[in-house]
Write a protein that holds these residues in place. Structure first.
Motif, PDB file in Angstrom:
ATOM      1  N   HIS A   1      61.727  18.944  -6.642  1.00 47.10           N
ATOM      2  CA  HIS A   1      61.756  20.615  -6.236  1.00 47.10           C
ATOM      3  C   HIS A   1      62.952  20.766  -5.746  1.00 47.10           C
ATOM      4  CE1 HIS A   1      60.478  24.375  -4.632  1.00 47.10           C
ATOM      5  NE2 HIS A   1      59.184  24.424  -5.255  1.00 47.10           N
TER       6      HIS A   1
ATOM      7  N   ARG B   1      52.017  25.119 -11.690  1.00 44.56           N
ATOM      8  CA  ARG B   1      53.460  24.833 -11.565  1.00 44.56           C
ATOM      9  C   ARG B   1      53.581  23.431 -10.664  1.00 44.56           C
ATOM     10  NH1 ARG B   1      56.971  28.049  -6.942  1.00 44.56           N
ATOM     11  NH2 ARG B   1      59.208  27.176  -7.629  1.00 44.56           N
ATOM     12  N   TYR B   2      52.721  23.129  -9.758  1.00 46.56           N
ATOM     13  CA  TYR B   2      52.893  22.006  -8.935  1.00 46.56           C
ATOM     14  C   TYR B   2      52.061  20.577  -9.668  1.00 46.56           C
ATOM     15  CZ  TYR B   2      55.130  24.500  -5.345  1.00 46.56           C
ATOM     16  OH  TYR B   2      56.306  25.499  -4.895  1.00 46.56           O
TER      17      TYR B   2
ATOM     18  N   LYS C   1      49.540  28.426  -9.378  1.00 51.74           N
ATOM     19  CA  LYS C   1      50.321  27.366  -8.431  1.00 51.74           C
ATOM     20  C   LYS C   1      49.866  25.812  -9.054  1.00 51.74           C
ATOM     21  CE  LYS C   1      49.601  29.957  -4.113  1.00 51.74           C
ATOM     22  NZ  LYS C   1      49.043  30.223  -3.030  1.00 51.74           N
TER      23      LYS C   1
ATOM     24  N   TYR D   1      59.414  21.690  -0.112  1.00 50.17           N
ATOM     25  CA  TYR D   1      58.257  21.536  -1.059  1.00 50.17           C
ATOM     26  C   TYR D   1      58.425  20.325  -1.703  1.00 50.17           C
ATOM     27  CZ  TYR D   1      57.267  26.440   0.005  1.00 50.17           C
ATOM     28  OH  TYR D   1      57.039  27.398   1.003  1.00 50.17           O
TER      29      TYR D   1
ATOM     30  N   LYS E   1      56.030  18.692  -5.039  1.00 49.27           N
ATOM     31  CA  LYS E   1      56.456  18.153  -6.353  1.00 49.27           C
ATOM     32  C   LYS E   1      57.219  17.022  -5.913  1.00 49.27           C
ATOM     33  CE  LYS E   1      56.554  20.136 -10.012  1.00 49.27           C
ATOM     34  NZ  LYS E   1      57.055  21.079 -11.220  1.00 49.27           N
TER      35      LYS E   1
ATOM     36  N   LEU F   1      52.043  23.063  -0.999  1.00 54.40           N
ATOM     37  CA  LEU F   1      51.986  22.081  -2.221  1.00 54.40           C
ATOM     38  C   LEU F   1      53.158  21.641  -2.450  1.00 54.40           C
ATOM     39  CD1 LEU F   1      49.894  24.419  -4.692  1.00 54.40           C
ATOM     40  CD2 LEU F   1      48.986  22.414  -3.341  1.00 54.40           C
TER      41      LEU F   1
END
Length: 190
Positions: free
Chosen positions: A91, A63-64, A60, A96, A88, A86
């Motif tokens: 996204h 990825r974030y 995670k 998210y 970004k 989480l």
């Protein structure tokens, strides 16, 4: 860096209930939540506090992570429990995605890094507490007691109590605040 995010009743919040909520509470917003932006190393410290298995979080975090930062949002919405996600800046799922100005108004919160960490810890301790339907529908009743913590929360109540956890907004009753009221307080008294 910590921001308070205030949702307009559009995009993922576009429904008649949220439009009614913003109208009845006298403003443009129907929901509010905190977004913390922690450096990756600070996020790892936070995971240790939260007793989360960092090995499960490794993917995670990769990825974030954006520019060395992890965006962690704490929220509660109607019918749900206190939770986190989480985010970004880019996204494909708006839930998210870091708040954008077309659907949200983002207000910086004046807090030291240690205060931000304490607020995030407080919010983590509130995980899984239920939505406060009665509180949300009766925010205008002045008889509701002020408290440091509650068994149930609505969004702006949770945010005020979190700020009070680090000695901010001490004169505000968390039970009597709406997203629009909290926005006005933060903008007028940064």
């Amino acid at each position: 860096m910590l921001v308070a995010s205030f949702a307009r009743p559009c995009g993922m919040f576009d429904n008649w209930f949220n439009k009614l909520t913003s109208f009845v509470t006298g403003g443009s917003f129907c929901h509010s939540e905190f977004v913390f932006s922690f450096p990756v190393a600070r996020m790892r410290e936070f995971l240790t506090f939260a007793e989360e298995d960092e090995s499960e979080w490794q993917r995670k975090l990769q990825r974030y992570e954006e520019d060395g930062m992890i965006h962690l949002c704490f929220y509660i919405v109607w019918g749900d429990d206190v939770s986190y996600r989480l985010m970004k800046k880019k996204h494909n799922n708006p839930f998210y995605r870091y708040p954008n100005e077309s659907q949200f108004c983002v207000v910086g919160v004046d807090a030291t890094p240690d205060e931000e960490f304490e607020m995030a810890k407080f919010l983590m301790d509130q995980r899984s507490k239920n939505y406060d339907y009665v509180g949300a529908l009766s925010y205008f009743v002045p008889l509701r007691d002020r408290a440091a913590t509650y068994n149930r929360w609505f969004c702006s109540q949770l945010m005020v109590a979190t700020l009070q956890h680090v000695n901010k907004l001490k004169d505000v009753n968390p039970s009597g605040i709406t997203p629009n009221g909290l926005y006005n307080i933060l903008v007028l008294n940064p």
